[in-house]
Design an enzyme around this catalytic site. Structure first.
Site, PDB file in Angstrom:
ATOM      1  N   SER A 182      14.078  -6.718  37.628  1.00  0.00           N
ATOM      2  CA  SER A 182      15.392  -5.998  38.103  1.00  0.00           C
ATOM      3  C   SER A 182      16.255  -6.021  36.766  1.00  0.00           C
ATOM      4  O   SER A 182      15.674  -6.343  35.906  1.00  0.00           O
ATOM      5  CB  SER A 182      16.185  -6.787  39.193  1.00  0.00           C
ATOM      6  OG  SER A 182      16.389  -8.074  38.431  1.00  0.00           O
ATOM      7  N   LYS A 183      17.172  -5.353  36.858  1.00  0.00           N
ATOM      8  CA  LYS A 183      18.318  -5.154  35.596  1.00  0.00           C
ATOM      9  C   LYS A 183      18.644  -6.536  35.222  1.00  0.00           C
ATOM     10  O   LYS A 183      18.701  -6.476  33.934  1.00  0.00           O
ATOM     11  CB  LYS A 183      19.574  -4.447  36.487  1.00  0.00           C
ATOM     12  CG  LYS A 183      20.212  -3.573  35.266  1.00  0.00           C
ATOM     13  CD  LYS A 183      21.490  -2.669  36.091  1.00  0.00           C
ATOM     14  CE  LYS A 183      22.162  -2.428  35.085  1.00  0.00           C
ATOM     15  NZ  LYS A 183      23.128  -1.194  35.511  1.00  0.00           N
ATOM     16  N   ARG A 184      18.726  -7.665  35.912  1.00  0.00           N
ATOM     17  CA  ARG A 184      19.130  -8.796  35.573  1.00  0.00           C
ATOM     18  C   ARG A 184      18.026  -9.417  34.559  1.00  0.00           C
ATOM     19  O   ARG A 184      18.371  -9.850  33.645  1.00  0.00           O
ATOM     20  CB  ARG A 184      18.775  -9.719  36.916  1.00  0.00           C
ATOM     21  CG  ARG A 184      19.365 -11.129  36.565  1.00  0.00           C
ATOM     22  CD  ARG A 184      19.773 -11.707  37.940  1.00  0.00           C
ATOM     23  NE  ARG A 184      18.572 -11.727  39.027  1.00  0.00           N
ATOM     24  CZ  ARG A 184      17.376 -12.533  38.950  1.00  0.00           C
ATOM     25  NH1 ARG A 184      17.504 -13.394  38.265  1.00  0.00           N
ATOM     26  NH2 ARG A 184      16.453 -12.168  39.751  1.00  0.00           N
ATOM     27  N   HIS A 185      16.512  -8.884  34.564  1.00  0.00           N
ATOM     28  CA  HIS A 185      15.928  -9.282  33.556  1.00  0.00           C
ATOM     29  C   HIS A 185      15.596  -8.235  32.262  1.00  0.00           C
ATOM     30  O   HIS A 185      15.036  -8.474  31.362  1.00  0.00           O
ATOM     31  CB  HIS A 185      14.348  -9.355  34.296  1.00  0.00           C
ATOM     32  CG  HIS A 185      14.144 -10.228  35.550  1.00  0.00           C
ATOM     33  ND1 HIS A 185      13.854  -9.507  36.713  1.00  0.00           N
ATOM     34  CD2 HIS A 185      14.223 -11.411  35.820  1.00  0.00           C
ATOM     35  CE1 HIS A 185      13.942 -10.698  37.554  1.00  0.00           C
ATOM     36  NE2 HIS A 185      14.164 -11.702  37.017  1.00  0.00           N
ATOM     37  N   GLY A 186      16.491  -7.315  32.349  1.00  0.00           N
ATOM     38  CA  GLY A 186      16.684  -6.216  31.358  1.00  0.00           C
ATOM     39  C   GLY A 186      15.720  -5.066  31.598  1.00  0.00           C
ATOM     40  O   GLY A 186      15.669  -4.220  30.745  1.00  0.00           O
TER      41      GLY A 186
END
Ligand code: GLU
Length: 496
Positions: free
Chosen positions: A251-255
């Site tokens: 996800s975005k959280r992981h970049g």
């Protein structure tokens, strides 16, 4: 000859995670001297996003992926936009109807909703119940006369299994009865992904279909289409899903953001390509830092792993630094220039260092600018870091670090040191690194300083305003006598 394709739908700006498919296909073509095709699957008008096509092409170019056939360049199997090939899909759909492998379905959205509710309530498997498959020719003709235009559905075999050998996952099998009678052509005459994709892969003579694992469950439908037409199957290779380092869905959280966001953040396309290629694929040795050419030389489908790939953003940061360090001076200069040429007005205003570097790149002496970048190359991890790191090169009055100044100002030798160096610069128009070192050593001897560092630190402060940076003699040589004189004069006023 190997012919592979990347077949994006222009429904958004491609993410780092999903552009891996393009990269694998490109590497496969490069490795085997084949052709890499880009085909735009723009048959879902409702999901089309303005600007997505431009972002797709821009992302590919930035990563160093060039296509042999596709948008902007055309090719022998044009057009490469599915929206320009509608009549083809319609005639192939008709062929399937004629051979009994597809049928017209008149079920309205309301009927389908009712069907789904019934299935849910009765805990039955959801999906189309194939009721229109049983219509006789006469019934179809009658419905066509007075009902809404139909869709065309694939008539999946009702028994048996579809087996295939996936080049990554090995043997895969699906129970035919559990596969939906997929819509192939919508009532407005536009094809769905499945029909258009298979027709084009065949007509464009695609030999290997390398794509993400999310498409594997569509493959039996595709295989049934190939079989119905009597076409030869391509090799299927489904690359594993990508997860975050914590094992959860990427996800975005992981970049996992837009590929082009990474360009804005100061990553090199070559580093991002290197990083993406190693998610779920490996060259079967320990090599990690690879140029796009190295990747192409080493690429083989057999190196794609079936287990999930891991997207570790820390690794990308590390790789970017290594790639920056491996650039030649002129590549470095060009990379920074290309990066800085995209600086927005807000960024200029927010960051004076960036404004200075931009001015230097536009109007300064290219040798001097290049030299300054080379001196910082070792320490920098992102292209964005260069502006701050090199700021003192482009400011003849670099602000002096107040803490360091407080330390050196009371030391009497500093003023004398500056005088001496200033005196020794006279008459020179340029100095080598060795000459700069000698100049400092002579001053140390003349002033009977105990430690060389008693000269190095205050001189660095006078010349750069900073306490850290590249080697003093290297930066002195780059600044040159003229700039050094000016800086030492203002420092003399400051320390005097
Ligand atoms: N248009 C599909 C996509 O957006 C292509 C899938 C495939 O490669 O078959 O990814």
């Amino acid at each position: 000859m190997v012919r592979v394709r990347y077949a994006p739908s222009p429904t958004g700006s491609p993410h780092v995670g999903n552009i891996r498919t393009a990269l694998f296909n490109y590497l496969m073509a490069q490795h085997s001297g084949g052709k890499f095709v880009v085909r735009i699957e723009d048959t879902d008008r409702a999901r089309e996003v303005p600007g997505a096509l431009e972002d797709i092409l821009e992302s590919l170019r930035w990563l160093g992926i060039e296509w042999d056939e596709g948008p902007e360049i055309g090719g022998p199997f044009a057009p490469y936009f599915q929206s320009q090939r509608l009549n083809l899909y319609q005639s192939f759909a008709q062929e399937l109807i004629d051979s009994g492998n597809a049928y017209k379905c008149f079920c309205t959205p309301e009927i389908l909703d009712g069907m789904r509710d019934y299935q849910r309530i009765n805990k039955l498997p959801t999906g189309y119940d194939r009721r229109c498959r049983k219509l006789s020719k006469e019934e179809v003709t009658a419905k066509e006369a007075d009902e809404m235009p139909p869709v065309v559905r694939l008539a999946m075999p009702l028994e048996g299994k579809t087996l295939f050998e996936d080049a990554v996952r090995g043997k895969v099998e699906y129970e035919n009865a559990l596969i939906d009678d997929q819509v192939l052509l919508k009532s407005d005459g536009w094809p769905t992904y499945h029909l258009a994709n298979v027709v084009d892969d065949h007509l464009q003579e695609i030999t290997h279909v390398i794509r993400g694992e999310e498409w594997i469950s569509s493959t039996p439908k595709h295989i049934h289409l190939y079989n119905s037409f009597g076409w030869e199957l391509p090799v299927f290779a489904h690359a594993p899903v990508i997860k975050g380092p914590d094992g959860t869905k990427l996800s975005k959280r992981h970049g996992d953001t837009r590929c082009l966001d990474y360009r804005e953040k100061g990553f090199l396309g070559a580093a991002v390509a290197n990083f993406i290629a190693l998610i779920g694929w490996s060259p079967k040795n320990d090599q990690e830092i690879m140029s796009i050419q190295d990747l192409a030389d080493a690429f083989a489908i057999s190196g794609i792993q079936p287990s999930p790939g891991v997207f570790d953003i820390q690794k990308l940061h590390w790789m970017n630094g290594v790639h920056i360090r491996s650039l030649s001076p002129s590549q470095l200069y060009e990379s920074v220039k290309a990066f800085e040429s995209r600086t927005t007005d807000e960024e200029y205003l927010a960051n004076p260092a960036r404004a200075k570097l931009n001015m230097a790149l536009e109007a300064g002496d290219p040798d001097y600018v290049r030299g300054s970048l080379v001196l910082e190359q070792e320490r920098v991890k992102l292209l964005t870091d260069f502006a701050d790191a090199t700021e003192f090169f482009f400011d003849d009055n670099p602000p002096i670090d107040p803490d360091a100044a407080a330390k050196w100002r009371p030391q009497r030798h500093v003023e004398q040191l500056l005088h001496l160096v200033h005196r020794d610069l006279d008459g020179h128009s340029s100095l080598t690194v060795e000459e700069c070192e000698k100049l400092v050593d002579d001053a140390v001897a003349e002033l009977h300083l105990e430690k060389r560092s008693d000269a190095i630190h205050p001189l660095r402060l006078a010349l750069t305003g900073r306490t850290k940076g590249p080697g003093l003699f290297e930066l002195m040589a780059l600044l040159g006598p003229e700039r050094m004189r000016r800086r030492i004069e203002s420092a003399e006023r400051y320390f005097g």
